[in-house]
Design a protein around this motif. Structure first.
Motif, PDB file in Angstrom:
ATOM      1  N   MET A  81       0.823  -1.212   0.000  1.00 27.39           N
ATOM      2  CA  MET A  81       0.000   0.000   0.000  1.00 27.39           C
ATOM      3  C   MET A  81       0.860   1.267   0.000  1.00 27.39           C
ATOM      4  SD  MET A  81      -3.224  -0.104  -0.375  1.00 27.39           S
ATOM      5  CE  MET A  81      -4.093  -1.587  -0.870  1.00 27.39           C
ATOM      6  N   ASN A  82       2.011   1.210   0.683  1.00 26.82           N
ATOM      7  CA  ASN A  82       2.923   2.360   0.668  1.00 26.82           C
ATOM      8  C   ASN A  82       3.451   2.630  -0.732  1.00 26.82           C
ATOM      9  OD1 ASN A  82       2.625   2.912   3.360  1.00 26.82           O
ATOM     10  ND2 ASN A  82       4.444   1.769   4.001  1.00 26.82           N
ATOM     11  N   LEU A  83       3.709   1.568  -1.472  1.00 22.78           N
ATOM     12  CA  LEU A  83       4.180   1.732  -2.854  1.00 22.78           C
ATOM     13  C   LEU A  83       3.098   2.432  -3.687  1.00 22.78           C
ATOM     14  CD1 LEU A  83       6.146   1.157  -5.234  1.00 22.78           C
ATOM     15  CD2 LEU A  83       4.983  -1.052  -5.504  1.00 22.78           C
ATOM     16  N   LEU A  84       1.855   2.000  -3.529  1.00 22.80           N
ATOM     17  CA  LEU A  84       0.768   2.621  -4.285  1.00 22.80           C
ATOM     18  C   LEU A  84       0.611   4.092  -3.872  1.00 22.80           C
ATOM     19  CD1 LEU A  84      -1.900  -0.257  -4.189  1.00 22.80           C
ATOM     20  CD2 LEU A  84      -0.193   0.219  -5.953  1.00 22.80           C
ATOM     21  N   GLY A  85       0.773   4.350  -2.585  1.00 19.03           N
ATOM     22  CA  GLY A  85       0.692   5.723  -2.092  1.00 19.03           C
ATOM     23  C   GLY A  85       1.809   6.572  -2.690  1.00 19.03           C
ATOM     24  N   ARG A  86       2.993   5.973  -2.779  1.00 22.36           N
ATOM     25  CA  ARG A  86       4.137   6.686  -3.371  1.00 22.36           C
ATOM     26  C   ARG A  86       3.843   7.001  -4.841  1.00 22.36           C
ATOM     27  NH1 ARG A  86       6.647   9.774  -4.823  1.00 22.36           N
ATOM     28  NH2 ARG A  86       8.872  10.207  -4.955  1.00 22.36           N
ATOM     29  N   ALA A  87       3.209   6.085  -5.542  1.00 20.53           N
ATOM     30  CA  ALA A  87       2.898   6.303  -6.961  1.00 20.53           C
ATOM     31  C   ALA A  87       1.886   7.427  -7.132  1.00 20.53           C
ATOM     32  CB  ALA A  87       2.383   5.006  -7.587  1.00 20.53           C
ATOM     33  N   ASN A  88       0.914   7.515  -6.227  1.00 19.18           N
ATOM     34  CA  ASN A  88      -0.044   8.620  -6.296  1.00 19.18           C
ATOM     35  C   ASN A  88       0.675   9.961  -6.097  1.00 19.18           C
ATOM     36  OD1 ASN A  88      -2.776   7.731  -6.852  1.00 19.18           O
ATOM     37  ND2 ASN A  88      -2.674   6.566  -4.943  1.00 19.18           N
ATOM     38  N   LYS A  89       1.626   9.954  -5.179  1.00 21.48           N
ATOM     39  CA  LYS A  89       2.395  11.171  -4.926  1.00 21.48           C
ATOM     40  C   LYS A  89       3.265  11.513  -6.148  1.00 21.48           C
ATOM     41  CE  LYS A  89       5.723  12.983  -1.620  1.00 21.48           C
ATOM     42  NZ  LYS A  89       6.956  12.388  -1.067  1.00 21.48           N
ATOM     43  N   TYR A  90       3.780  10.486  -6.784  1.00 28.04           N
ATOM     44  CA  TYR A  90       4.617  10.640  -7.996  1.00 28.04           C
ATOM     45  C   TYR A  90       3.839  11.338  -9.116  1.00 28.04           C
ATOM     46  CZ  TYR A  90       6.913   8.708 -12.256  1.00 28.04           C
ATOM     47  OH  TYR A  90       7.497   8.521 -13.480  1.00 28.04           O
ATOM     48  N   ILE A  91       2.547  11.067  -9.190  1.00 33.76           N
ATOM     49  CA  ILE A  91       1.719  11.763 -10.191  1.00 33.76           C
ATOM     50  C   ILE A  91       1.732  13.270  -9.914  1.00 33.76           C
ATOM     51  CG2 ILE A  91      -0.609  12.063 -11.163  1.00 33.76           C
ATOM     52  CD1 ILE A  91      -1.157   9.130 -10.627  1.00 33.76           C
ATOM     53  N   GLU A  92       1.548  13.613  -8.640  1.00 34.32           N
ATOM     54  CA  GLU A  92       1.546  15.038  -8.279  1.00 34.32           C
ATOM     55  C   GLU A  92       2.908  15.668  -8.572  1.00 34.32           C
ATOM     56  OE1 GLU A  92      -1.380  16.140  -7.564  1.00 34.32           O
ATOM     57  OE2 GLU A  92      -2.127  14.069  -7.472  1.00 34.32           O
ATOM     58  N   GLU A  93       3.973  14.944  -8.263  1.00 38.55           N
ATOM     59  CA  GLU A  93       5.328  15.471  -8.471  1.00 38.55           C
ATOM     60  C   GLU A  93       5.664  15.644  -9.954  1.00 38.55           C
ATOM     61  OE1 GLU A  93       7.394  13.308  -4.556  1.00 38.55           O
ATOM     62  OE2 GLU A  93       7.380  12.324  -6.522  1.00 38.55           O
ATOM     63  N   SER A  94       5.200  14.691 -10.774  1.00 37.32           N
ATOM     64  CA  SER A  94       5.588  14.699 -12.194  1.00 37.32           C
ATOM     65  C   SER A  94       4.663  15.552 -13.050  1.00 37.32           C
ATOM     66  CB  SER A  94       5.594  13.278 -12.764  1.00 37.32           C
ATOM     67  OG  SER A  94       5.979  12.342 -11.824  1.00 37.32           O
ATOM     68  N   THR A  95       3.511  15.909 -12.516  1.00 41.56           N
ATOM     69  CA  THR A  95       2.505  16.739 -13.215  1.00 41.56           C
ATOM     70  C   THR A  95       2.350  16.400 -14.699  1.00 41.56           C
ATOM     71  OG1 THR A  95       4.147  18.483 -13.600  1.00 41.56           O
ATOM     72  CG2 THR A  95       2.760  18.700 -11.634  1.00 41.56           C
ATOM     73  N   PRO A  96       1.875  15.198 -14.994  1.00 41.11           N
ATOM     74  CA  PRO A  96       1.734  14.784 -16.400  1.00 41.11           C
ATOM     75  C   PRO A  96       0.861  15.737 -17.213  1.00 41.11           C
ATOM     76  CG  PRO A  96       0.693  13.188 -14.902  1.00 41.11           C
ATOM     77  CD  PRO A  96       1.494  14.108 -14.067  1.00 41.11           C
ATOM     78  N   TRP A  97      -0.113  16.388 -16.567  1.00 41.82           N
ATOM     79  CA  TRP A  97      -0.977  17.321 -17.312  1.00 41.82           C
ATOM     80  C   TRP A  97      -0.200  18.543 -17.821  1.00 41.82           C
ATOM     81  CZ3 TRP A  97      -1.569  15.396 -12.440  1.00 41.82           C
ATOM     82  CH2 TRP A  97      -1.138  16.219 -11.380  1.00 41.82           C
ATOM     83  N   VAL A  98       0.883  18.874 -17.118  1.00 37.88           N
ATOM     84  CA  VAL A  98       1.747  19.970 -17.603  1.00 37.88           C
ATOM     85  C   VAL A  98       2.643  19.451 -18.742  1.00 37.88           C
ATOM     86  CG1 VAL A  98       3.585  21.592 -16.985  1.00 37.88           C
ATOM     87  CG2 VAL A  98       1.731  21.103 -15.354  1.00 37.88           C
ATOM     88  N   LEU A  99       3.220  18.256 -18.523  1.00 35.02           N
ATOM     89  CA  LEU A  99       4.092  17.659 -19.542  1.00 35.02           C
ATOM     90  C   LEU A  99       3.353  17.494 -20.870  1.00 35.02           C
ATOM     91  CD1 LEU A  99       5.759  14.795 -17.414  1.00 35.02           C
ATOM     92  CD2 LEU A  99       6.714  17.040 -17.945  1.00 35.02           C
ATOM     93  N   ALA A 100       2.062  17.177 -20.789  1.00 36.83           N
ATOM     94  CA  ALA A 100       1.272  16.897 -21.994  1.00 36.83           C
ATOM     95  C   ALA A 100       1.124  18.125 -22.885  1.00 36.83           C
ATOM     96  CB  ALA A 100      -0.104  16.360 -21.612  1.00 36.83           C
ATOM     97  N   LYS A 101       1.314  19.300 -22.300  1.00 38.00           N
ATOM     98  CA  LYS A 101       1.137  20.534 -23.085  1.00 38.00           C
ATOM     99  C   LYS A 101       2.385  20.880 -23.903  1.00 38.00           C
ATOM    100  CE  LYS A 101      -2.261  22.535 -19.992  1.00 38.00           C
ATOM    101  NZ  LYS A 101      -2.284  23.090 -18.639  1.00 38.00           N
ATOM    102  N   ASP A 102       3.486  20.224 -23.584  1.00 39.11           N
ATOM    103  CA  ASP A 102       4.759  20.568 -24.217  1.00 39.11           C
ATOM    104  C   ASP A 102       5.259  19.381 -25.056  1.00 39.11           C
ATOM    105  OD1 ASP A 102       7.327  21.273 -24.877  1.00 39.11           O
ATOM    106  OD2 ASP A 102       7.869  21.951 -22.843  1.00 39.11           O
TER     107      ASP A 102
END
Ligand code: ZN
Length: 530
Positions: free
Chosen positions: A419-440
């Motif tokens: 569960m900690n790994l899954l929690g880390r992955a959710n946090k990774y989404i926030e850190e990597s901001t894919p919605w910002v990357l998608a614009k560039d």
């Protein structure tokens, strides 16, 4: 030596009342361990069953106007139905009234007798009917109370066979030297200090005052003491002493097999003193581990009908799904410790771990792969983004810690890591901001890496959760576009497994629960369970 074969057992349950969530607890944990080992390609044999002899059953049947066998047949059906509802994957179900078991008990008794480990004597002592146990004057104390269950005992005298408990005591003590033999360690010390050090008395292993038991050939009117009868289930189910004992040879006699008994604390004495002695007498090896699990209790103590705090697992399974109930049982109470059932914790646990952590991660990732890459999971590359490496390392560490902890029966801890790994992955989404990357357009590789890393974590997490989430893990594999063969445990280390797989958006894995409404619902169930 790591053993690649497992024999795991639950206690055989005493079919004298309707099973509640406390019964479901031990069997579900055993099932998760069995499914984990099968998943990791261990040859596994998982046994549960029912303990159907004894004076209490005889009495209850009489009160119900039934023969003892009719009475237990009805009760056994209730237990089997519950195991089916909880998707328990036992390989066999032993009933102590079955011919195969009765013959085995007679065989074991004859072997003990032939070895001169049993003699005929007279018993005078204090008897606890619910526990079917004889006690000495010192053990019951001035209050005449059963040391196991605390109920009043009765004075009783009868002719019976005795087992010589001192003869194999050294063998038991040397088995105790293996730190894994009895868990937790405190139980072992309790056995030594409470029963062995004060001087172990010979054990009365037959009864003549009632009939509902296994008749013994060595004495007219003698039936086997229920505990000797019950313990033998672990080998009678494997065909011990018959000419078709392949299962016994493979899953008990072979040192290649790890033998684990899961038990409740109230039956520790029988499993960690007498059972090893009986086995030694008949020349059989001892189990590797007797694991004493804790109790799942209610806030106001043990579940009981009179307190109106019994939780039946059925309505919970019906409303929240079998996976949610199984997950709660594994995660809420640290395996080996006592825990409490509360409606609040049940609902919050499902929301926090299954809805928010797992469910969100899957739905967000699948939606993004769909939106940004037409549903095709990009190829895995290492170290493209700042946080990729950390997530990748954590993923690999989680696989290793899972294996290590499950081998050590630290089941709850293993799943906290997942569960900690899954929690880390959710946090990774926030850190990597894919919605910002998608614009560039220049960040396409960065976006690809985020998606492939997330997909990998989802596969690893849902695969490790598969022993618990028997239905939902498969749904997640489908969402990741994996076929059954690809989901083999050995593919966990293959980072390229998901490259170019087409995701499938499906329905919600775990719907969010309205805490106030569901707590109310469960409270009504508990109050209304009459
Ligand atoms: Zn008792």
């Amino acid at each position: 030596m790591e053993k690649k074969r497992l024999y795991i057992t639950t206690p055989i349950y005493y079919p004298s009342g309707n099973p509640h969530i406390g019964h479901a607890y031990c069997t579900t944990l055993a099932d998760v361990i069995a499914r984990d080992r099968r998943m990791r390609h261990y040859e596994t044999y998982f046994l549960t069953g029912t303990d159907e002899h004894g004076q209490k059953i005889e009495k209850n049947a009489r009160l119900a106007g039934l023969s003892p066998l009719e009475y237990v047949d009805n009760m056994v059906a209730v237990f089997k139905k519950l195991w089916e509802a909880l998707k328990i994957s036992n390989d066999d179900f032993i009933r102590t009234t079955q011919e195969r078991h009765v013959e085995c008990v007679q065989k074991v008794f004859s072997n003990l007798y032939k070895n001169d480990d049993i003699y005929l004597g007279k018993y005078e002592g204090w008897y606890c009917t619910p526990c079917e146990s004889f006690w000495t004057e010192t053990q019951v104390g001035p209050e005449h109370i059963c040391p196991d269950c605390g109920r009043p005992v009765e004075k009783s005298t009868e002719e019976c066979f005795f087992f010589k408990t001192k003869k194999y005591l050294n063998k038991v003590l040397s088995w105790y030297e293996d730190p894994k033999s009895v868990y937790p360690e405190s139980r072992k010390n309790e056995m030594v200090n409470t029963f062995i050090k004060p001087g172990l008395e010979d054990l009365c292993v037959s009864r003549t005052s009632f009939k509902w038991g296994v008749p013994l050939k060595e004495g007219e009117n003698h039936i086997s003491y229920v505990w000797l009868d019950a313990l033998v289930n672990y080998i009678s189910a494997l065909g011990y002493g018959t000419d078709h004992d392949e299962l016994y040879q493979k899953f008990w006699a072979s040192e290649e097999t790890e033998i684990i008994h899961l038990i409740g604390a109230d039956i520790t004495r029988f499993h960690t003193i007498y059972w090893p002695e009986f086995l030694t007498s008949i020349g059989a090896r001892l189990p590797d581990r007797v694991f004493v699990h804790g109790l799942l209790m209610m806030k106001d103590g043990k579940m009981s009908k009179s307190k109106g705090n019994v939780v039946s697992p059925y309505p919970l399974i019906e409303r929240y799904g079998v996976d949610a109930v199984r997950y709660y049982l594994v995660r809420e109470v640290v395996f080996g410790q006592d825990g409490q059932f509360t409606p609040e914790q049940f609902v919050e646990r499902i929301n926090a771990d299954l809805v928010n952590n797992l469910g969100n991660l899957v739905s967000r990732t699948v939606s993004m792969v769909d939106k940004y890459f037409g549903g095709k999971i990009p190829e895995f590359k290492s170290d493209i983004n700042e946080f990729d490496h950390e997530l990748e390392i954590m993923t690999n560490n989680t696989i290793n810690s899972y294996v290590e902890k499950m081998n050590n029966l630290e089941v709850t801890e293993a799943y906290i890591d997942v569960m900690n790994l899954l929690g880390r992955a959710n946090k990774y989404i926030e850190e990597s901001t894919p919605w910002v990357l998608a614009k560039d357009e220049n960040k396409k590789e960065n976006l690809e890496s985020v998606m492939s890393h997330l997909a990998r974590v989802i596969f690893v997490g849902s695969k490790l959760l598969e022993p618990i989430l028997v239905d939902k893990s498969k749904e997640i594999f489908i969402q990741l576009g994996l076929n059954e063969l690809e989901t083999d445990f050995d593919n966990l280390s293959n980072v390229n497994l998901l490259n170019n797989h087409q995701v499938n958006k499906t329905g919600v894995l775990f719907p969010r629960l309205d805490v106030a409404k569901e707590v109310e619902y469960i409270k009504n169930l508990m109050g209304g369970n009459k």
